[in-house]
Design an enzyme around this catalytic site. Structure first.
Site, short mmCIF file in Angstrom:
data_model
loop_
_atom_site.label_atom_id
_atom_site.label_comp_id
_atom_site.label_asym_id
_atom_site.label_seq_id
_atom_site.Cartn_x
_atom_site.Cartn_y
_atom_site.Cartn_z
N ALA A 184 0.67 -1.44 0.27
CA ALA A 184 -0.06 0.50 0.30
C ALA A 184 0.81 2.00 -0.07
O ALA A 184 0.64 2.30 -0.33
CB ALA A 184 -0.73 0.47 1.17
N SER A 190 4.54 1.00 -1.32
CA SER A 190 5.82 0.64 -2.22
C SER A 190 5.75 -0.32 -2.43
O SER A 190 5.01 -1.41 -2.42
CB SER A 190 7.31 0.88 -1.15
OG SER A 190 6.65 -0.30 -0.20
N GLY A 191 6.38 -0.77 -4.06
CA GLY A 191 6.46 -1.96 -4.97
C GLY A 191 7.80 -2.49 -5.28
O GLY A 191 8.62 -1.58 -5.24
N ARG A 192 7.79 -3.78 -4.99
CA ARG A 192 9.45 -3.94 -5.65
C ARG A 192 8.88 -5.39 -6.97
O ARG A 192 8.13 -5.95 -6.92
CB ARG A 192 9.73 -4.87 -4.56
CG ARG A 192 10.21 -4.46 -3.41
CD ARG A 192 9.53 -3.84 -1.95
NE ARG A 192 8.31 -5.15 -2.02
CZ ARG A 192 9.33 -5.58 -0.64
NH1 ARG A 192 10.57 -5.88 -0.42
NH2 ARG A 192 8.73 -7.17 -0.89
N ASP A 203 -1.72 -10.10 -0.55
CA ASP A 203 -0.90 -10.22 -0.18
C ASP A 203 -0.32 -11.41 1.57
O ASP A 203 0.46 -12.20 1.53
CB ASP A 203 0.64 -9.06 0.58
CG ASP A 203 -1.17 -7.33 0.74
OD1 ASP A 203 -1.86 -8.64 1.58
OD2 ASP A 203 -0.89 -6.92 0.81
N THR A 204 -1.23 -10.95 1.39
CA THR A 204 -1.41 -11.95 3.08
C THR A 204 -1.67 -13.57 3.05
O THR A 204 -0.44 -14.55 3.45
CB THR A 204 -2.82 -11.51 4.13
OG1 THR A 204 -2.09 -10.43 4.39
CG2 THR A 204 -2.31 -12.85 5.40
N THR A 225 1.71 -2.39 7.33
CA THR A 225 1.26 -1.37 7.39
C THR A 225 -0.41 -1.79 8.03
O THR A 225 -0.91 -1.00 9.18
CB THR A 225 0.42 -0.53 6.09
OG1 THR A 225 1.97 -0.47 5.84
CG2 THR A 225 -0.43 0.41 6.40
N ASN A 250 -8.50 -8.33 10.56
CA ASN A 250 -7.53 -7.57 10.55
C ASN A 250 -7.52 -6.57 11.46
O ASN A 250 -8.08 -5.68 11.97
CB ASN A 250 -8.11 -6.30 9.24
CG ASN A 250 -8.47 -7.28 7.76
OD1 ASN A 250 -8.40 -7.80 7.31
ND2 ASN A 250 -7.56 -6.67 6.97
N GLY A 288 7.53 -7.21 7.13
CA GLY A 288 8.15 -6.03 7.74
C GLY A 288 8.17 -5.09 9.49
O GLY A 288 8.97 -5.32 9.82
#
Length: 513
Positions: free
Chosen positions: A14, A16-18, A246-247, A273, A310, A420
């Site tokens: 939400a 950044s991206g890689r 993503d989870t 986040t 959540n 993270g």
């Protein structure tokens, strides 16, 4: 150019991206970050939207860099955050803006949807029985309901609905798909069958023509389309669908030796986040207790269930940094943690799920107002604010742990933190103390790892002779061998009992998001 046989994970968060390359070497998984970029929503006419054009340009750049660096690229796949979507028209173009889940248009839509479905508690019960999902105004269901209620033209001209990961897979391959684990986060899917709840959607004025059958993680969509191959240098590289939520990807990388147990002794926290705390189960728990506790039954790989909650996560902590930076202090994450560790314990209790913290213009101002409204002293140091954000999160984990044990009917001995948040040692120790459980932290790159191993499973680089469950256990074994973890034992759990009681009382009188 290296000759490694690599898979490419496009991991969009939400903020950044890689693009991350992964490969197996001697039975261990290695990672290399190829390209990193920001993901900043934009405010357009009071509407908070995702800049998907910029994201697509950055993804293509990352793939171009990877194609120049690695000679043998075996596959590419995308994971993203949940609930947000893209509408496509019959000409293959965007039918309207791509909204951010924090956009204000969903305010009040949850209660209005419940009224439409039978009124108040009856409507809420009907939605839960149909979907087994927790109630959050950011859910796709209420976003689409808001679009319908506001008469958004995009619903009229759209032919196809895609979740965020599906959208980028479509751009890569030219093939439309809706991945099952992410579809399960929408609050529009039957958790037992995986089918869209079309009757409910029709009652809410949401066009059912938009929704196609879902596909399972590991599905190969086909090679990147010609225009992408020309722009990036990727030739005949298959697009493989991971768990695009993503989870869903992160949970695959939890370094345990089982899969979807009937009586789990461990739970996970995918920490970023957002924090998503739950258990991996063989089947959903759609019952009155689950509804009352507002837990969710989301889909996992191999048709497993992620029973989870959540939680506001590190959002408050992250936004505090922005508040301080606006005041002219460029504080680092490490400095924030150090200042938090030096601050007094439990000076201020914060509920990370309180609606006051969902999207304030300034988090520091919002917390000061919250402290005054709840009769708590306003801290004098920034470190006390940082500590309050972390302590509140650990206390929310404690409450969630008790609810999880109630739902699964067994004691959870170990909490696995991935993502993270594992780099925040203070939060990990707080979690061990607050919950009075062993905490195992790692791996950090959980989402990208889960994305990569699912691509490897889809292309049969990882394969068991038994079944998919055995293959996932094999993949988890590779993760355990490849990445170090940090174990935290409870040190002062009794000191958390009093604050925990105050926290429950505070949360009970507050307005959670």
């Amino acid at each position: 150019m290296t000759e490694k046989s690599v898979h490419l994970a496009v991991d969009l968060g939400a903020s950044s991206g890689r693009v991350i390359a992964g490969w197996l070497d001697g039975g261990k998984l290695s990672l290399e970050e190829v390209h990193r970029f920001a993901n900043d929503p934009v405010l357009i006419q009071d509407s908070l939207q995702w800049n998907v054009h910029s994201l697509w340009a950055e993804i293509r750049e990352g793939l171009r860099v990877a194609a120049g660096k690695y000679q043998a690229i075996r596959s590419v796949g995308v994971d993203t955050w949940g609930v947000d979507y893209v509408l496509i028209d019959r000409n293959g173009q965007l039918a309207g803006p791509v909204r951010n889940y924090r956009d204000s248009r969903t305010q009040g839509m949850l209660s209005r949807a419940c009224e439409r479905m039978g009124g108040g508690e009856a409507g809420r019960a009907a939605i839960f029985a149909a979907t087994g999902l927790q109630f959050m105004e950011i859910n796709t269901l209420y976003q689409l309901f808001a679009a319908s209620e506001h008469g958004e033209r995009s619903l009229e001209i759209a032919d196809h609905f895609l979740m965020m990961g599906d959208f980028f897979h479509w751009l890569l391959s030219g093939k439309r798909s809706i991945e099952a684990t992410n579809a399960s986060t929408t609050q529009m899917v039957d958790p037992a069958t995986g089918q869209w709840q079309t009757s409910m959607l029709e009652q809410l004025g949401i066009p059912t023509r938009l929704f196609e059958p879902t596909v399972q993680p590991g599905t190969i969509l086909g090679p990147v389309q010609a225009s992408v191959a020309e722009a990036t240098g990727l030739k005949d590289v298959p697009v493989v669908v991971p768990a695009t939520h993503d989870t869903g990807s992160a949970v695959i990388s939890v370094p345990v030796d089982d899969f979807a147990p009937e009586q789990p002794s461990w739970c996970y926290i995918s920490s970023g986040t957002w924090s998503l705390m739950g258990c991996e189960l063989a089947s959903p728990r759609v019952n009155e207790v689950c509804s009352q506790l507002n837990f969710t039954n989301e889909g996992g790989v191999a048709e497993s269930t992620r029973l989870l909650k959540n939680i506001g996560g590190l959002w408050i902590f992250q936004q505090l940094r922005k508040s301080v930076q606006r005041q002219g202090s460029d504080v680092s994450w490490e400095q924030m943690v150090q200042q938090a560790s030096e601050a007094s314990e439990f000076e201020l209790l914060l509920d990370p799920d309180h609606r006051a913290f969902v999207a304030p213009q300034d988090m520091l101002t919002a917390i000061k107002a919250f402290a005054s409204e709840t009769g708590q002293p306003v801290p004098e140091s920034n470190g006390a604010f940082y500590r309050a954000a972390l302590e509140g999160l650990a206390l929310r984990y404690r409450v969630c742990l008790g609810d999880l044990e109630t739902l699964v009917g067994s004691r959870i001995e170990t909490i696995h933190i991935v993502g993270g948040g594992t780099m925040n040692a203070l939060l990990c120790q707080m979690t061990a103390d607050a919950c009075n459980r062993t905490v195992v932290a790692g791996p950090v790159e959980a989402t990208a790892i889960g994305n990569l191993v699912m691509q490897m499973i889809g292309t049969e680089v990882i394969k068991s002779d038994a079944d998919l469950s055995a293959t996932i256990r094999m993949a988890r074994g590779i993760v355990r061998e490849s990445f170090a973890v940090q174990t935290y034992q409870p040190e002062n759990p009794d000191r958390w009992n009093g604050p925990a009681a105050r926290f429950v009382e505070l949360a009970g009188h507050g307005a959670s998001a």
